[in-house]
Design an enzyme around this catalytic site. Structure first.
Site, mmCIF file in Angstrom:
data_model
loop_
_atom_site.group_PDB
_atom_site.id
_atom_site.type_symbol
_atom_site.label_atom_id
_atom_site.label_comp_id
_atom_site.label_asym_id
_atom_site.label_seq_id
_atom_site.Cartn_x
_atom_site.Cartn_y
_atom_site.Cartn_z
ATOM 1 N N HIS A 185 -7.902 -5.449 -0.339
ATOM 2 C CA HIS A 185 -6.716 -4.602 -0.430
ATOM 3 C C HIS A 185 -5.454 -5.457 -0.414
ATOM 4 O O HIS A 185 -5.232 -6.217 0.518
ATOM 5 C CB HIS A 185 -6.715 -3.632 0.751
ATOM 6 C CG HIS A 185 -5.629 -2.614 0.716
ATOM 7 N ND1 HIS A 185 -5.154 -2.059 -0.455
ATOM 8 C CD2 HIS A 185 -4.908 -2.052 1.720
ATOM 9 C CE1 HIS A 185 -4.205 -1.190 -0.167
ATOM 10 N NE2 HIS A 185 -4.031 -1.168 1.139
ATOM 11 N N SER B 41 0.827 -1.193 0.000
ATOM 12 C CA SER B 41 0.000 0.000 0.000
ATOM 13 C C SER B 41 0.872 1.257 0.000
ATOM 14 O O SER B 41 1.654 1.447 -0.920
ATOM 15 C CB SER B 41 -0.936 -0.068 1.209
ATOM 16 O OG SER B 41 -2.050 0.758 1.042
ATOM 17 N N ASP C 212 -9.449 -3.524 -5.702
ATOM 18 C CA ASP C 212 -8.868 -2.993 -4.466
ATOM 19 C C ASP C 212 -9.448 -1.603 -4.232
ATOM 20 O O ASP C 212 -9.276 -0.713 -5.057
ATOM 21 C CB ASP C 212 -7.343 -2.923 -4.624
ATOM 22 C CG ASP C 212 -6.619 -2.518 -3.349
ATOM 23 O OD1 ASP C 212 -7.175 -1.712 -2.578
ATOM 24 O OD2 ASP C 212 -5.490 -2.992 -3.138
#
Length: 530
Positions: A499, A247, A471
């Site tokens: 995610h 991320s 996502d």
């Protein structure tokens, strides 16, 4: 001025850019049970050969003389948290001017579990910005890194500057943080008075951070953190950086590759951020991404007899929008004194959409809200903020704000903002009314120093970028863009929800990542894993 960017709270419901390391508290007992069972096996496993407690010789090749004291440090590892080792390392507050003073960075090591000499160190970052890398490895190393990789790498977690056990950003105590995150605004949403009220809250928060953080705020940047990471690589004795970033950690990894392309080893960036797009576009794209994930959740929910919604997905989304509007006008009291309004309910929804495993809890929470009960909704919101029993377990909210306000310039024009809001309203009609607000970085104590630009990292070794098609937090298009920007980018696509993509049960993705990390053989660019 109303805008969106990757930030929280109040100003936007944009999601944190980090992996969720465990499900909500209601399943904590299952986790504890699995730990207990694994403990029964530990007596059957032979002890590994002793490993040195100090680090290998530092790699100082090409380091300027004024930075050698940092690169030549010796790490003094000590046992911590059971089978882990911990250490601290010193970094300059300002890499451009080391005379301004020093900060401390906290590291944790999970030693390679296989026999023989490990390949090297694998640095990891769970995202955020502001999530604790030390906590990720200490509490969830098997979630972060698969078993084959743990066998052959010393897995390193670290708290970036400003975060957790490192020299940290500090702002509010628990009571003040509760008021900041959860108090219902006195003025009507969207009015000038509402905007002024929220900006005053943001300004007070920033002033508290400045007063309590010992002058570190202007140096809490991804650029500085990437330079910290190169110093860590060196003191760990690695000539090149091996790294797994999730991320926001993909932006940290890409920034490292930009600054030190010749030092790039095996980099995997999972759930990518596009470094070239401004904060306004980040927030809008996230809002659309969460609307898409919410529709996928709703389609699944409608197939369950326990779902509180009926009819088509469009009808159910309309009904959810009605529920949000209802609690916006008539917040639901919780037993602890907090009131569940639309902003907190949106946080509940966002929290659950990070993982498909949490969808059933969202169904239960929405069912209870329709019955006037806010308890489970607040449990999900508290999980998002890492709040437990009225206490905040880390400083992730403070660090999140500090990094984003220094990394993302406040530079959107009024026309750009208006266009962005129109796009959000068209593409995410359920989410849009509760997604935007005044930008807290307008009143942050320091202007941003970061720039939004394409990163090519010319000369770097192959960099594997993993993207998941639905996502919500880091939309798939960002992974496609980053892989295209990087001169050595290799895209791996996971088709699915939630995610990030690695170590989530998709054998195709896991094999591609593991083969690259362990053998150095990158997957075919464009690999698609159904």
């Amino acid at each position: 001025m109303n805008t969106t960017r990757p930030r929280r709270p109040g100003s936007s419901q944009s999601g944190r850019l980090g992996i969720r390391t465990k499900a909500v508290a209601v399943v904590a007992g299952l986790v504890a049970a699995s730990v207990a069972l694994s403990g029964c096996l530990s007596s059957m496993i032979p002890d590994a050969a002793p490993r040195p407690t100090t680090s290998k010789t530092a790699d100082t090749d090409g380091v300027p003389a004024e930075l050698l004291p940092y690169y030549e440090q010796t790490l003094d590892w000590s046992s911590c948290s059971g089978d882990f080792d911990c250490a601290t390392v010193t970094a300059p507050l300002d890499w451009a001017d080391p005379s301004k003073g020093d900060i401390e960075l906290s590291l944790i090591r999970s030693r390679a579990e296989g026999g023989g000499e490990p390949i090297g160190s694998l640095l990891t970052n769970p995202g955020g910005p502001g999530s604790s890398g030390v906590a990720l490895i200490r509490d969830s190393v098997s979630f972060a890194v698969s078993d084959p990789v743990r066998q052959q790498f010393d897995v390193i977690g670290f708290d970036p500057r400003g975060v957790g056990e490192s020299t940290a950003v500090t702002c509010y105590d628990a009571a003040d943080m509760d008021a900041y995150l959860f108090d219902i605004p006195e003025n009507e949403r969207g009015t000038d008075a509402w905007t002024d009220e929220l900006l005053a809250r943001h300004a007070a928060f920033g002033e508290a951070c400045e007063a309590s953080s010992d002058s570190i705020l202007p140096y809490i940047t991804t650029d500085n953190s990437a330079r910290d990471m190169d110093m860590m690589r060196a003191v760990l004795g690695d000539e090149q950086l091996n790294y797994l970033g999730y991320s926001y950690g993909t932006f940290l990894g890409a920034t490292y590759a930009k600054l030190f392309p010749e030092k790039v080893g095996r980099l995997v960036l999972d759930g990518a951020i596009d470094p070239s797009i401004p904060g306004l576009d980040v927030g809008i794209t996230q809002g659309i991404g969460f609307e898409s994930a919410l529709r996928a959740y709703m389609a699944d929910c409608l197939n369950d007899d326990e779902c509180p919604f009926r009819g088509s997905v469009d009808q159910a989304m309309t009904d959810l929008g009605t529920l949000l509007a209802e609690v916006d006008g008539n917040p639901i009291p919780n037993a602890d004194g907090r009131m569940l309004g639309a902003d907190s309910l949106m946080t509940t929804i966002v929290s659950a959409l990070y993982s498909q495993d949490s969808w059933s809890y969202l169904t239960m929470a929405l069912t209870e809200v329709l019955q006037g009960n806010a308890d489970l909704a607040f449990q999900l919101a508290d999980f998002y903020y890492n709040r437990q029993d009225g206490a905040y377990l880390d400083n992730s909210t403070e660090a999140f704000r500090a990094y984003n306000c220094m990394d993302y310039p406040v530079d959107a024009t009024e026309q750009q903002q208006a266009d962005a809001q129109a796009l959000l309203a068209a593409e995410a009609p359920t989410v849009a009314p509760y997604w935007s607000g005044p930008d807290p970085c307008e009143v942050w104590p320091y202007p941003a120093t970061g720039v939004r630009e394409r990163i090519t990292a010319e000369g770097a070794a192959p960099i594997v970028v993993v993207g998941t098609t639905n996502d919500p937090a880091t939309p798939y298009e960002w992974s496609v863009s980053l892989a295209e920007q990087l001169s050595s980018g290799v895209l791996v696509t996971r088709v699915g929800e939630g995610h990030t993509g690695y170590n989530k049960g998709n054998a195709c993705v896991d094999s591609a990542v593991e083969t690259y990390l362990l053998d150095g053989t990158p997957p075919e660019d464009g690999l698609r894993c159904e």
